[in-house]
Each structure stands twice: as structure tokens, then as C-alpha cells.
Scaffold this active site. Structure first.
Site, PDB file in Angstrom:
ATOM      1  N   GLU A  58       0.809  -1.060   0.236  1.00 39.72           N
ATOM      2  CA  GLU A  58      -0.039   0.078  -0.049  1.00 39.72           C
ATOM      3  C   GLU A  58       0.722   1.285  -0.036  1.00 39.72           C
ATOM      4  O   GLU A  58       0.447   2.316  -0.915  1.00 39.72           O
ATOM      5  CB  GLU A  58      -1.075   0.018   1.149  1.00 39.72           C
ATOM      6  CG  GLU A  58      -2.152  -1.019   0.977  1.00 39.72           C
ATOM      7  CD  GLU A  58      -1.711  -2.396   1.634  1.00 39.72           C
ATOM      8  OE1 GLU A  58      -2.731  -3.237   1.289  1.00 39.72           O
ATOM      9  OE2 GLU A  58      -0.739  -2.614   1.894  1.00 39.72           O
ATOM     10  N   HIS A  70     -11.156  -5.830   8.971  1.00 43.47           N
ATOM     11  CA  HIS A  70     -11.854  -5.735   7.872  1.00 43.47           C
ATOM     12  C   HIS A  70     -13.224  -4.944   7.949  1.00 43.47           C
ATOM     13  O   HIS A  70     -14.221  -4.925   7.125  1.00 43.47           O
ATOM     14  CB  HIS A  70     -12.361  -6.828   6.841  1.00 43.47           C
ATOM     15  CG  HIS A  70     -11.195  -7.740   6.663  1.00 43.47           C
ATOM     16  ND1 HIS A  70     -10.366  -8.715   7.437  1.00 43.47           N
ATOM     17  CD2 HIS A  70     -10.501  -8.032   5.259  1.00 43.47           C
ATOM     18  CE1 HIS A  70      -9.354  -8.901   6.601  1.00 43.47           C
ATOM     19  NE2 HIS A  70      -9.380  -8.783   5.395  1.00 43.47           N
TER      20      HIS A  70
END
Length: 633
Positions: free
Chosen positions: A372, A439
Site C-alpha cells: 500500500e 476488515h
């Protein structure tokens, strides 16, 4: 000569800090000389030779070091922490790693535009231990990007010697693991540096690929002057003093009769006069007194382009609306690149980009390695080289691995040196789906705290499509939150054509005079559910839609009418959006309030997995009780 002068000024207190490159000059000068003027170079704080070789005006450079307005950052940053498009130099930030990924993005843009160019980026041997170094090399290798990764191995990371930093014999050995061509070069020999780099640049321009270069050199002074060199053995300093790149090159030029004492004297006099005259200009400039531009320079000014909605509508889901907005933006902007994990042939884990490869090709719809930080930095590089980027975080939670380039590079570049970050980061987020602590976060407050970022959080398909197209048009960095629990559960009539919606404008979903309810994202749907169960409650229900900029005027107007305010957010309570909305209303509408402002939010715990625990964590059931209690106050 500039360095020597700066060391004098430092002792006199006329500059605040100095990072010396004495002993390393051949690397900056040699590499820059081998590049063309239109090829980007990303230096670090010892690379004065990059700026002098590119003929950056000395008055501006000196003004930069003194924090004067005519410098490159208007006094907002120091040293070489700046960039200049005019000279194709992109400076570092103190968090060294991201600039390696930025070089990847610049090089990627050159590939996509068909430019036969090389990008050179510098790091020190200490920086090779950072994760960003490995991410950037891997991205460049996988995508065959024309980047010269230049390691200045000067023996010490501040005071830590190389034998405490890595175990391979040469840092160039690290290229092998990434399938990258790599070389170790005598960094104190200007002829070797220039000849090797020039040859590689010629080759890379016709056969794009990354190359890792390790320049063996030595830093003759402290990491910065205050730290000194007491930790360096004196015999080591003496050894490298004999390898001084400037003195040895001067002797070479004398021995080959390219220069003589007279010419050298003339050159030195000319340079001394230029330095003195430039310093006089910089010292003569007044200190910065006008602070009126501070707030205005945080974002690049942009005029909102309104594209009206067409009459044809379709009843579609939130996920479809986002996909449509993305697809139509790709059609409108030929320079837009999408990047993310599994977004190409697979279409992303939520299938937002399904079919995009067939429509736009793999050059513009790019699967990325799992890195990322490196990819967000790459997006910044695309922006610097005048392209647009949309990065999909597979889940908003994973943005923590890319936090640094967002809050320290994207957010601050325009304020620091007038360079926008034309980047949108898509953030599938939120709980209620049993996905557990990694998540399910709705982490918008991480970014609303950071000046320089815009934050968007739609709750409905119509808003999602129109706000996403606006985000892509906006030249500033935008965090675009998409609640995955709403992806396939929320339908709405949405115009089929391209349209935009303005940032900073909340939406009134219900109107009433008893109480004001403010929320966004999934919280809006909870509020609507509650009002449907309690039809007697006459409430203004405000959907914020964008959190930065925030439409406080609509909230003030409503609170002045109703006298009561309750704010609902999915995020945990402390430090969230509700806190700032509450504080602003208390400061600006206190005399209109008939009751304390009430905030309702999730528990102060990570998000649990089990359904009963998650239901207890989320505030949906507590909201009705708090709403009725506030109405009865």
C-alpha cells in the site's frame, strides 16, 4: 564553496541547520549531468550538486534555507524538502522512503505517455532498510519502470555503521532478489559515476527497466553539523580524505592540462562573487510577515465543474453507481490510471472494476503487488508527471500500511511547494457484516484530522456516483469512503450519464422542527430506520456526504430552528467527526440550544467478529434510546 560558506553561516546563527555532502559531491553532480534536463531527479539532503548542476538560481536556494518567501516553500519547509517542476527536481520529506515510490510513479507516467526518459532517485544506505525501499524496487521490477535507484553508501546512518545495518557484502546485491540489474560504483570518482550512469541512461531510454546503483563513498562531516563525527575512527576519516572527489578531479584536470592555476583562480573568483551577490539578495529580503495565504494554500484552488444529470435513470445499487462513476471518469480522462490489488481481470474483491480491463487495457487498470505505501507513493508520482490516479484499498483497514505517504506526502505537498496530489483513494469500509477487527473499520477520522486531505463518505448510490466523479476531477487528494455493507443492499434511481455533485454540501433527507439529526454513511440508514419506527418524531435529518469540507452552515441553520442536536456515527466515539461537529455547534450556536448536544457512536473497542458482539458494538440500538431521551430533555 557553497557548502563552506553555509558552514560559516551556520556557526554565525544565520541558517538553522545544514546537512553536509562534503565527500559525496561526485555522485550528485555525476548522476545529474548524465540525465537530460527534462528528466526528473529526486535528491536527498546531501545532494546540493543536483541543484547546482541543474542551475537552480542561488538567490532562491539561499532564500529557501533562510525561510524567506522567495524560496521554493515560502518559508514552510527547510533544506531540500521541496520540489520544482521548472527544474524537474522533486525533493525529499524527512520520512525518506516514499520518494522511491514517487519515482516509480513518475517513470510509469513516462512509459504510458511514450516518453523515452529516465527517472533518478536517491537514498542512503540507511534508507535501504525501510519497507518503502523494497516496495519501490519490487514495483519497478514487476512493471519494468525506467528508474535509477541510487544508493549513497556513505558508511553511516547518522552514527550507526553499515555493519549494524545490513549483512550483505554490497547493497547492490539486494537487486538480485528483485531481478534488477545492479552495480557497485566508486562514488568518489566523477568520471566513473558520469560514464557509467550516462551509458545506463542511454540504454534505459530505449529498453525501459529499473537499475540499482550503489555508490561507495563517505560522509566527511556529521549527519548534520550538530551531531559531529566523534563516533568515526580518525584513521577512517584520513583514508577517505585522500579520496576527496573534488581534490582528485582538480588534480586530474591539472595533470591533463585541461585547466591551470590561473583558470582555476578565475573560476573560484567568479563563483565567490556569485555566492556573495546571491547571499546579499537573500539576506536583504524581509522575514515573512504576511500570513494571509496560509489557509488558502493548503489545497490547490479548483473551480467545481457542474455536469447536469440526464433524464434517463436506472435503479441500481451503490456498488453499481461507484463502478459507473469510475468507468465514465475513465472515458472522460485519458490520463486516469487505476491501481489496486486484484482490480484488473478479477475486477476487485467487490467487482467494482469488473470488465474494465477489456474497456481500458492493463496499462490503465493495473494490478499491484501487496504494498500500500509504495502504490500510494506511485500515485503521487503519476500526479507529479501530470496524470491522475485512483487507488483502491482492498479494505479501508489496510490503508494503515500506506498511512505515511498519505498524511505526510499527499496532504502536505501543495502547502509546502505548490504541487497538487491528483489522487483519489477508494476506501471500502465499515462494519455490520461480521468481518472482524481488520476488515470492518470506518477510519475516516484518521484523515479528517490531517490538513490537506478531502474526505468523502456517501450513503446513497446517487451521491456516490456524483461525488466520485467530482473527486476524480478535483486536483487535490481525496479519501473516498464506500461502506461495503451498503454496496449491494442500497438501491436508488441514478442518472445513467456522467454528472457531478459539489463537495461541502450536506443533504436534507427529512425535515422537522423538533430536533436535528446529523450522520453519514451507514449511520444515515440507521437514522432513517429509527425515524420510520418513530413517526411522531419531527426531525431535520442531515446527511453530511463530505466530511472535509464539512457543511457546518446547514447544521447551524437547522440547530437554530430545532434547538436540539444529536450526532450519530459508526466510528467509535472519542476523536470522531461527532466530536468536532458538537464542539463547533457549542461554540457557534450555544444560545440557540435547548439541551446538551448528544453524540452516539460505537463502543471504544476494536470491532468484534461474532454477530452478537458486533451488534452490541454498533450504536444502532442505542441511537433510538438517546434520541427519545434528548427529545424529552
Amino acid at each position: 564553496m557553497i557548502e563552506e560558506k553555509m558552514l560559516v553561516l551556520l556557526r554565525q546563527g544565520k541558517i538553522s541547520k545544514w546537512f553536509s555532502g562534503i565527500g559525496q559531491e561526485a555522485i550528485a553532480v555525476g548522476v545529474t549531468s548524465a540525465l537530460k534536463a527534462d528528466e526528473y531527479i529526486l535528491p536527498m539532503h546531501r545532494n546540493l550538486g543536483v541543484f547546482t548542476t541543474r542551475n537552480v538560481p542561488l538567490p532562491r536556494l539561499f532564500a529557501q534555507w533562510q525561510g524567506k518567501a522567495s524560496g521554493f516553500t515560502k518559508g514552510r519547509d527547510r533544506s531540500f524538502h521541496f520540489g520544482t517542476q521548472e527544474y524537474k527536481i522533486i525533493g525529499m520529506i524527512s520520512h525518506l522512503g516514499p520518494q522511491l515510490g514517487v519515482a516509480d510513479g513518475i517513470a510509469l507516467a513516462d512509459i504510458l505517455k511514450g516518453n523515452k526518459r529516465v527517472t533518478a532517485v536517491f537514498t542512503g544506505e540507511g534508507g535501504t532498510s525501510e519497507g518503502d525501499f523494497h516496495e519501490a524496487l519490487n514495483i519497478a521490477s514487476v512493471w519494468d519502470l525506467p528508474v535509477l535507484f541510487c544508493i549513497e553508501n556513505n558508511g553511516y546512518g547518522l552514527s550507526t555503521p553499515t555493519n549494524e545495518q545490513y549483512r550483505c557484502d554490497n547493497l547492490s546485491d539486494k537487486g538480485v532478489g528483485y531481478g534488477i540489474e545492479s552495480y557497485t560504483i566508486d562514488g568518489n570518482n566523477i568520471l566513473e559515476v558520469f560514464t557509467k550512469v550516462a551509458s545506463l541512461c542511454e540504454s534505459i531510454r530505449t529498453n525501459p527497466r529499473p537499475v540499482l546503483l550503489e555508490f561507495k563513498t563517505f560522509r566527511m562531516r556529521g549527519h548534520e553539523e550538530a551531531s559531529g563525527t566523534k563516533y568515526v575512527p580518525s584513521e577512517l576519516l584520513s583514508k577517505w580524505q585522500e579520496k576527496d572527489p573534488i581534490e582528485n578531479y582538480r588534480q586530474f584536470l591539472m595533470e591533463t592540462e585541461i585547466i591551470d592555476e590561473e583558470l582555476q583562480s578565475e573560476l573560484q573568483q567568479d563563483i565567490e562573487q556569485e555566492i556573495s551577490a546571491s547571499l546579499k539578495i537573500a539576506f536583504g529580503e524581509n522575514e515573512i510577515e504576511d500570513v494571509s495565504e496560509e489557509i488558502g494554500d493548503v489545497f490547490k484552488s479548483s473551480v467545481y465543474q457542474h455536469f447536469k444529470v440526464n433524464t434517463e435513470i436506472k435503479n441500481i445499487r451503490l456498488v453499481d453507481a461507484i463502478s459507473e462513476g469510475l468507468r465514465q471518469s475513465m472515458e472522460r480522462h485519458d490520463d486516469l490510471v487505476l491501481m489496486g490489488q486484484d482490480i484488473a481481470d478479477y475486477g476487485g474483491v467487490f467487482k467494482v472494476t469488473e470488465g474494465f480491463v477489456g474497456a481500458f487495457g492493463k496499462d490503465r487498470v493495473r494490478n499491484t503487488p501487496i504494498c500500500e505505501s509504495g502504490i500510494i507513493a506511485t500515485a503521487m508520482g503519476l500526479s507529479i508527471n501530470r496524470m491522475k490516479a485512483v487507488v483502491e484499498m482492498q479494505f479501508a483497514d489496510f490503508v494503515s500500511s500506506g498511512f505515511n505517504p498519505i498524511v505526510n506526502y499527499l496532504a502536505k505537498s501543495h502547502y509546502r511547494w505548490n504541487e497538487p496530489a491528483d489522487v483519489v483513494i477508494r476506501m471500502p469500509c465499515g462494519g455490520g457484516v461480521g468481518a472482524g477487527p481488520f476488515h470492518s473499520q470506518t477510519n475516516e477520522a484518521w484523515f479528517t484530522k490531517t490538513p490537506g486531505l478531502k474526505v468523502v463518505y456517501p450513503a446513497f448510490p446517487y451521491d456516490a456516483k456524483g461525488l466520485l466523479t467530482t473527486a476524480i476531477n478535483d486536483p487535490n487528494p481525496v479519501l473516498f469512503f464506500e461502506h461495503k455493507g451498503l454496496y449491494r443492499s442500497t438501491y436508488q434511481d441514478v442518472p445513467s450519464g456522467y454528472y457531478t455533485l459539489p463537495f461541502g454540501k450536506a443533504s436534507f433527507l427529512r425535515e422537522g422542527d423538533a430536533i436535528t439529526i446529523v450522520s453519514y454513511g451507514l449511520g444515515i440508514h440507521w437514522a432513517l430506520e429509527t425515524l420510520d419506527k418513530q413517526p411522531q418524531v419531527q426531525a431535520d435529518l442531515i446527511d453530511l456526504r463530505t466530511l472535509m469540507p464539512l457543511d457546518m452552515e446547514s447544521i447551524y441553520t437547522s440547530v437554530k430552528k430545532t434547538g436540539k442536536l444529536i450526532i450519530l456515527q459508526e466510528d467509535s466515539l472519542f476523536g470522531g467527526i461527532a466530536s468536532d461537529v458538537s464542539a463547533l455547534v457549542m461554540e457557534n450556536c450555544f444560545e440557540y440550544l435547548d439541551a446538551p448536544v448528544r453524540r452516539v457512536a460505537s463502543l471504544e473497542t476494536p470491532i468484534p467478529f461474532a454477530k452478537n458482539l458486533e451488534d452490541n458494538y454498533l450504536p444502532i440500538h442505542r441511537f433510538q434510546k438517546e434520541l427519545l431521551s434528548l427529545l424529552a430533555y
